[in-house]
Design an enzyme around this catalytic site. Structure first.
Site, PDB file in Angstrom:
ATOM      1  N   LYS A 187     -13.012  -8.217  -7.957  1.00 45.84           N
ATOM      2  CA  LYS A 187     -13.382  -8.695  -6.621  1.00 45.84           C
ATOM      3  C   LYS A 187     -14.741  -9.352  -6.743  1.00 45.84           C
ATOM      4  O   LYS A 187     -15.763  -8.644  -6.843  1.00 45.84           O
ATOM      5  CB  LYS A 187     -13.405  -7.530  -5.628  1.00 45.84           C
ATOM      6  CG  LYS A 187     -12.017  -6.945  -5.449  1.00 45.84           C
ATOM      7  CD  LYS A 187     -11.924  -5.866  -4.410  1.00 45.84           C
ATOM      8  CE  LYS A 187     -10.452  -5.601  -4.112  1.00 45.84           C
ATOM      9  NZ  LYS A 187     -10.183  -4.327  -3.491  1.00 45.84           N
TER      10      LYS A 187
ATOM     11  N   LYS B  15       0.858  -1.195   0.000  1.00 43.84           N
ATOM     12  CA  LYS B  15       0.000   0.000   0.000  1.00 43.84           C
ATOM     13  C   LYS B  15       0.891   1.242   0.000  1.00 43.84           C
ATOM     14  O   LYS B  15       1.867   1.298   0.757  1.00 43.84           O
ATOM     15  CB  LYS B  15      -0.894   0.004   1.248  1.00 43.84           C
ATOM     16  CG  LYS B  15      -1.884  -1.150   1.296  1.00 43.84           C
ATOM     17  CD  LYS B  15      -2.985  -0.988   0.264  1.00 43.84           C
ATOM     18  CE  LYS B  15      -4.082  -2.026   0.480  1.00 43.84           C
ATOM     19  NZ  LYS B  15      -5.151  -1.893  -0.535  1.00 43.84           N
TER      20      LYS B  15
END
Ligand SMILES: [Mg+2]
Length: 369
Positions: free
Chosen positions: A263, A164
């Site tokens: 997803k 991240k």
């Protein structure tokens, strides 16, 4: 045969490591809504991937528990346990509660597969039965902590690490990782945290050999993403920009991504994910399987989808225990840097009954118990 019982549970699972991202932190625990759908002697399980708080998506775990128990479960009792019937019955709720609807569809898919003793892998026609293991690391307080976390993941055999990033935490940590792990498959996920004017900063990352730069700009900034793609050798991925099938079509039309993060739970489940996969593959757009801190059921569904042929870079395919403690589903196997696709009946083996009771904080049953 009809659905005679729907059980909805809210679980409270432990989070092994804080998971910081540009859009917020996940720490301490991961509440999770799950459903069990029964039709006579056969049952199926579904997992709702809504996170602890709303924000990343509009749904949150505890809210989803109530939506499932109060509104959706009563709508499907008495219906035939097949996905088309359930999809039609729950269609009015898809706009508001897509992940809750997907959980019930997943339970019914699991039930359908169990009834005929078939695996999800067979149903998807998978040729690959293992996928490379990919880990995600959240924002770290300093570079040494990040290096230590990544070192232990590499030692466990992970082939890819997605880091991240956000403005102020990008070039320095990524460069340190690249120096320490010259051949590791490295990806960066900005969660939409850069301004379109900050492309110079992102261009400096191009020398680091990242296989993916995920969601550099806010979801609506498709033009900025398309422009950045022209200036980078690093493939740019859309995640937050790619929440629905319509969003994905817009991303492709704008030329705003080399890859789309798929997803399945966010798109409405395994079948919806497969349909989008087929379209993107035909369009020559790459795919990356994206996780939502799933437990052992949802993670197995994700790993099966990730084994479809259009997934060309390593996705968020770590076993569920990478993040979660107390997961009632049996541990997922990982060896030689690969995670195995479940090949028994259904989407996953059933959860352990005792472990399930230990982590259940609320339970509601609709229909006969
Ligand atoms: Mg992402």
């Amino acid at each position: 045969v009809s659905i005679n019982r729907v059980e909805v549970r809210l679980l409270r699972l432990g989070l092994r490591e804080p998971f910081g991202a540009a859009h917020g932190d996940l720490a301490g625990e991961r509440p999770l809504a799950v459903v069990r759908v029964g039709a006579g002697p056969v049952e199926g399980w579904g997992e709702c991937e809504a996170l602890p708080v709303a924000g990343y998506t509009a749904e949150w775990a505890e809210g989803a528990f109530h939506v499932l128990a109060d509104e959706l479960a009563p709508r499907i009792t008495g219906l035939a346990p097949d996905q088309d019937t359930i999809r039609e019955a729950l269609a009015p709720a898809v706009g508001r509660a897509p992940m809750a609807v997907a959980a019930l569809e997943q339970a019914v898919l699991d039930l359908e597969l169990r009834r005929v003793g078939r695996s999800l892998a067979d149903r998807l026609g998978l040729e690959r039965r293992v996928v490379p293991a990919g880990a995600v690391v959240g924002l770290a307080p300093d570079v040494d902590t990040l290096l230590t976390r990544v070192r232990s993941l590499v030692d466990e055999g992970y082939r890819r690490v997605k880091v991240k990033i956000h403005p102020g935490w990008d070039e320095v940590p990524l460069r340190a990782l690249r120096q320490a792990f010259p051949t590791l498959e490295l990806q960066a996920d900005a969660n939409g945290s850069y301004q379109p004017g900050e492309t110079g900063l992102l261009e400096r990352l191009d020398a680091l050999g990242l296989t993916v730069l995920e969601q550099p700009f806010a979801p609506g900034d498709l033009t900025a993403a398309a422009r950045l793609r022209e200036r980078l050798a690093t493939p740019v991925a859309a995640d937050e920009s790619a929440a629905t099938a319509d969003d994905i079509a817009a991303v492709v039309a704008a030329g705003a991504a080399d890859l789309v993060v798929l997803k399945p739970a966010r798109l409405g489940g395994v079948e919806a994910a497969r349909a989008v996969h087929d379209r993107l593959r035909d369009a020559g757009v790459g795919l990356l399987a994206g996780g939502l801190v799933e437990a052992g059921l949802g993670r197995r569904a994700l790993v099966a989808v990730a084994a479809l042929p259009g997934f060309t870079v390593t996705g968020d395919c770590s076993p569920a225990h990478r993040w979660l403690a107390g997961d009632p589903w049996p541990p997922m196997a990982m060896g030689d840097g690969m995670v195995a696709v479940h090949d028994g009946p259904g989407i996953a083996p059933p959860p352990d009954a005792d472990a399930l009771e230990r982590v259940t904080v609320a339970r509601r049953v609709v229909g006969s118990s």
